[in-house]
Design an enzyme around this catalytic site. Structure first.
Site, PDB file in Angstrom:
ATOM      1  N   CYS A 179       0.830  -1.209   0.000  1.00 25.56           N
ATOM      2  CA  CYS A 179       0.000   0.000   0.000  1.00 25.56           C
ATOM      3  C   CYS A 179       0.868   1.265   0.000  1.00 25.56           C
ATOM      4  O   CYS A 179       0.453   2.305  -0.494  1.00 25.56           O
ATOM      5  CB  CYS A 179      -0.956  -0.001   1.178  1.00 25.56           C
ATOM      6  SG  CYS A 179      -0.157  -0.321   2.746  1.00 25.56           S
ATOM      7  N   HIS A 427      -1.181   0.840   7.646  1.00 29.01           N
ATOM      8  CA  HIS A 427      -1.743   0.796   6.294  1.00 29.01           C
ATOM      9  C   HIS A 427      -1.769   2.210   5.711  1.00 29.01           C
ATOM     10  O   HIS A 427      -2.156   3.158   6.385  1.00 29.01           O
ATOM     11  CB  HIS A 427      -3.159   0.208   6.360  1.00 29.01           C
ATOM     12  CG  HIS A 427      -3.821   0.107   5.026  1.00 29.01           C
ATOM     13  ND1 HIS A 427      -3.253  -0.591   3.976  1.00 29.01           N
ATOM     14  CD2 HIS A 427      -4.985   0.621   4.556  1.00 29.01           C
ATOM     15  CE1 HIS A 427      -4.059  -0.498   2.914  1.00 29.01           C
ATOM     16  NE2 HIS A 427      -5.112   0.228   3.240  1.00 29.01           N
TER      17      HIS A 427
END
Ligand SMILES: [Zn+2]
Length: 473
Positions: A179, A427
Site C-alpha cells: 500500500c 496501512h
C-alpha cells in the site's frame, strides 16, 4: 525471473516477447499442487523477461533453476530470491557470440527439493521466448502503438470498467504490504503537471525500454491508470522492475512511503536526464534551502544552499497543532555549541554559532512530510498521532521564504497520504483531487471512493501532504 541478453548493441535492435497465444496459468494453486512448480507469470521489456515462479513448499532446502536452450540444450542455475513460496530469478545469456541470432529461446523450470526433481516444462512443449528484430513499424511505446497497449494491459491484468463507471479512478491491487507504493503512485498520478508531461511530451515517445527502465515502466503504469478504461490493475510488473533496482522493494512487505517517493523521483530523474539534460522532476519538485551560520563571537556569517525534494517537519509534542506551528519549529535558530561548534573563518577557530534555515527557492510542487515516526529513548520507533491542521487552500510559505512574493508563496492541497496503525502493521491510503472533476477521491489500494473534502483537514493520520503552487510560472 529475468532473462536478459547482454550482447553488445543488442538493446536497440531486438526484443524478447512471449508468443501471441501464450496464456498465463489458470487454477494456479491446483497446478502448484499437481506439478509442484509453476511459472506463475511472465512479461517482457526490451531484451529482458521477468517472471514469477510458484513452488509447493515441501522443505527448507530447495533450489529452482531454469534450463534453457538456444541452439542446443544448455544448463545453468541462477541467482534466486525466495519469498515464501515465491521465487524470482535473474538469468543472462552471455553466450550469444555468434553473429546470427537465434529466433527463440526455449526454457523449462526445474525445482529440486529433498533430492526430487520437479519440472514445469509447459506440458512438454517448453516455454518459448521469441526474439524479434525492432523495426520502425514495431514501436515499443505505449503512447504510439495499440498492440503494445493491449499487451501492457495484459501484463498488468487490467480489469475494465463497467460502462456505467467511466471517469472513476483506477485502483491498484495490494500485492501484500504494498500500500506504500500504491499510495505514492496515486499521489504522483494526480500531480497533473507531471502526468501531463509523461503523457504529452514528445520526448516520451523516444524513450528506450532498455535504458530508461524506470521511466518506461512508470509511463506504462500511469497510462493504464489515466486512460479511464480500467477499474483495477495489478502492479506486478512495476513492482518487479523496481525490485531489481533496489533490493528492499523486491519482497512484498511494508515500507516507508516517504522513502519510496524519494527513491522513485530520484530514479525518474536519473532516467530523464539521460534523454535530455534537464528533468521535469527538478522543474517541479526541487526547492532550495538557504542556511546562514553566524559566529556568536564576531558575527561573521557564511551561507550555504542545499536542494530539497520534500520538507520534513517535526511535530510538536501536543495533542493538536497547525501546519504553521510545525513550520515555525523548523526555522527556529539552531545553536551550535560543544561538539557541534563551527569553524569560523574570521576567528580562525571553532566557535559557538547559530544556524538559521530558510527557503530560498520554493518548488512548484511542495511535498511535506510530517515526521510521525521517531526513535524513543529505548530506541524503539514510536508514532506521533498529533492532529496537525493543514489548510486545503492558500497555504502561505512566505514567512519561510522571505525572498518570494506573497502571490508566489501560495499553495493548494491536491493529495494527502495517510498512515493508519503502528509502524510495523500500518496501512497507507491516499486522498487525491481530480482536477477535471473537481472531486476528491479516497484510494485504498483497489478500493476507490468519492471523498467529502470537508473532512480533509482533520486527519490525525496525515503523513505526506502534496501542495501545488497557485501561480506557478
Ligand atoms: Zn567568529
Amino acid at each position: 525471473m529475468s532473462v536478459s541478453s547482454e550482447k553488445q548493441g543488442l538493446n536497440q535492435e531486438y526484443s524478447l516477447c512471449m508468443p501471441k497465444d501464450f496464456e498465463r496459468s489458470r487454477n494456479l494453486l491446483q497446478q502448484v499442487y499437481e506439478k509442484q512448480v509453476v511459472l506463475e507469470y511472465i512479461f517482457t521489456r526490451g531484451i529482458t523477461a521477468y517472471g514469477g515462479i510458484r513452488v509447493n513448499n515441501r522443505g527448507f532446502h530447495k533450489e529452482v533453476s531454469v534450463k534453457y536452450s538456444i541452439d542446443q540444450w544448455k544448463t545453468a542455475s541462477f541467482k534466486l530470491t525466495i519469498t515464501n513460496d515465491e521465487l524470482l530469478l535473474m538469468l543472462s545469456t552471455k553466450d550469444s557470440t555468434s553473429s546470427i541470432l537465434p529466433m527463440s529461446i526455449s526454457f523449462a523450470i526445474c525445482y529440486v527439493v529433498h533430492e526430487h526433481n520437479f519440472w514445469d516444462n509447459n506440458y512438454s512443449l517448453d516455454y518459448i521466448l521469441e526474439i524479434e528484430e525492432n523495426t520502425e513499424k514495431r514501436s515499443k511505446s505505449i503512447l504510439l502503438d495499440d498492440a503494445f497497449r493491449v499487451q501492457i494491459a495484459k501484463d498488468y491484468r487490467a480489469i475494465s470498467h463497467g460502462s456505467d463507471q467511466a471517469g472513476i479512478v483506477c485502483g491498484l491491487k495490494n500485492l501484500g504490504g504494498t500500500c506504500f507504493m500504491n499510495s505514492v503512485l496515486q499521489s504522483l498520478l494526480f500531480t497533473s503537471p507531471l502526468t501531463s508531461y509523461f503523457l504529452l511530451n514528445e520526448d516520451m515517445k523516444n524513450i528506450s525500454v532498455s535504458n530508461e527502465i524506470i521511466v518506461n515502466e512508470y509511463l506504462n503504469l500511469i497510462y493504464l491508470l489515466f486512460c479511464k478504461k480500467y477499474a483495477v490493475i495489478i502492479p506486478v510488473p512495476f513492482k518487479q522492475i523496481i525490485g531489481h533496482m533496489q533490493d528492499i522493494y523486491f519482497e512484498n512487505q511494508q515500507q516507508d512511503a516517504h522513502e519510496f517517493l524519494l527513491f522513485l523521483l530520484d530514479y525518474l530523474h536519473e532516467d530523464l536526464i539521460r534523454i535530455k539534460s534537464t528533468s521535469i522532476i527538478v522543474d517541479l519538485f526541487h526547492g532550495t534551502y538557504k542556511s546562514t551560520t553566524t559566529c556568536i563571537d564576531c558575527e561573521h556569517f557564511s551561507i550555504n544552499f542545499e536542494t530539497f525534494v520534500c520538507l520534513t517537519l517535526p511535530i510538536p509534542l501536543t495533542s493538536r497543532c497547525t501546519l504553521e506551528d510545525c513550520l515555525q519549529h523548523l526555522y527556529e535558530d539552531e545553536y551550535l555549541a560543544d561538539d557541534s561548534r563551527w569553524f569560523c573563518s574570521e576567528c580562525q577557530r571553532l566557535c559557538n554559532g547559530k544556524k538559521r534555515l530558510e527557503i530560498y527557492k520554493l518548488p512548484k510542487i511542495l511535498i511535506i512530510q510530517l515526521k510521525r515516526f521517531q526513535l524513543n529513548h529505548e530506541f524503539n520507533w514510536i508514532k506521533n498521532d498529533t492532529l496537525v491542521l493543514y489548510p486545503a487552500d492558500n497555504l502561505s510559505l512566505q514567512q519561510s521564504c522571505p525572498s518570494s512574493s506573497s502571490q508566489q508563496a501560495l499553495y493548494t492541497l491536491y493529495s494527502v497520504i495517510s498512515h493508519q496503525g503502528s509502524l510495523n502493521d500500518g496501512h497507507y491510503t491516499t486522498f487525491c483531487r481530480d482536477n477535471e472533476q473537481l472531486q476528491w477521491f479516497e484510494c485504498d489500494d483497489e478500493k476507490i471512493k468519492y471523498f467529502n473534502s470537508d473532512k480533509l483537514d482533520s486527519n490525525s493520520n496525515a503523513y505526506l501532504l502534496f501542495y501545488i503552487m497557485k501561480n506557478a510560472t
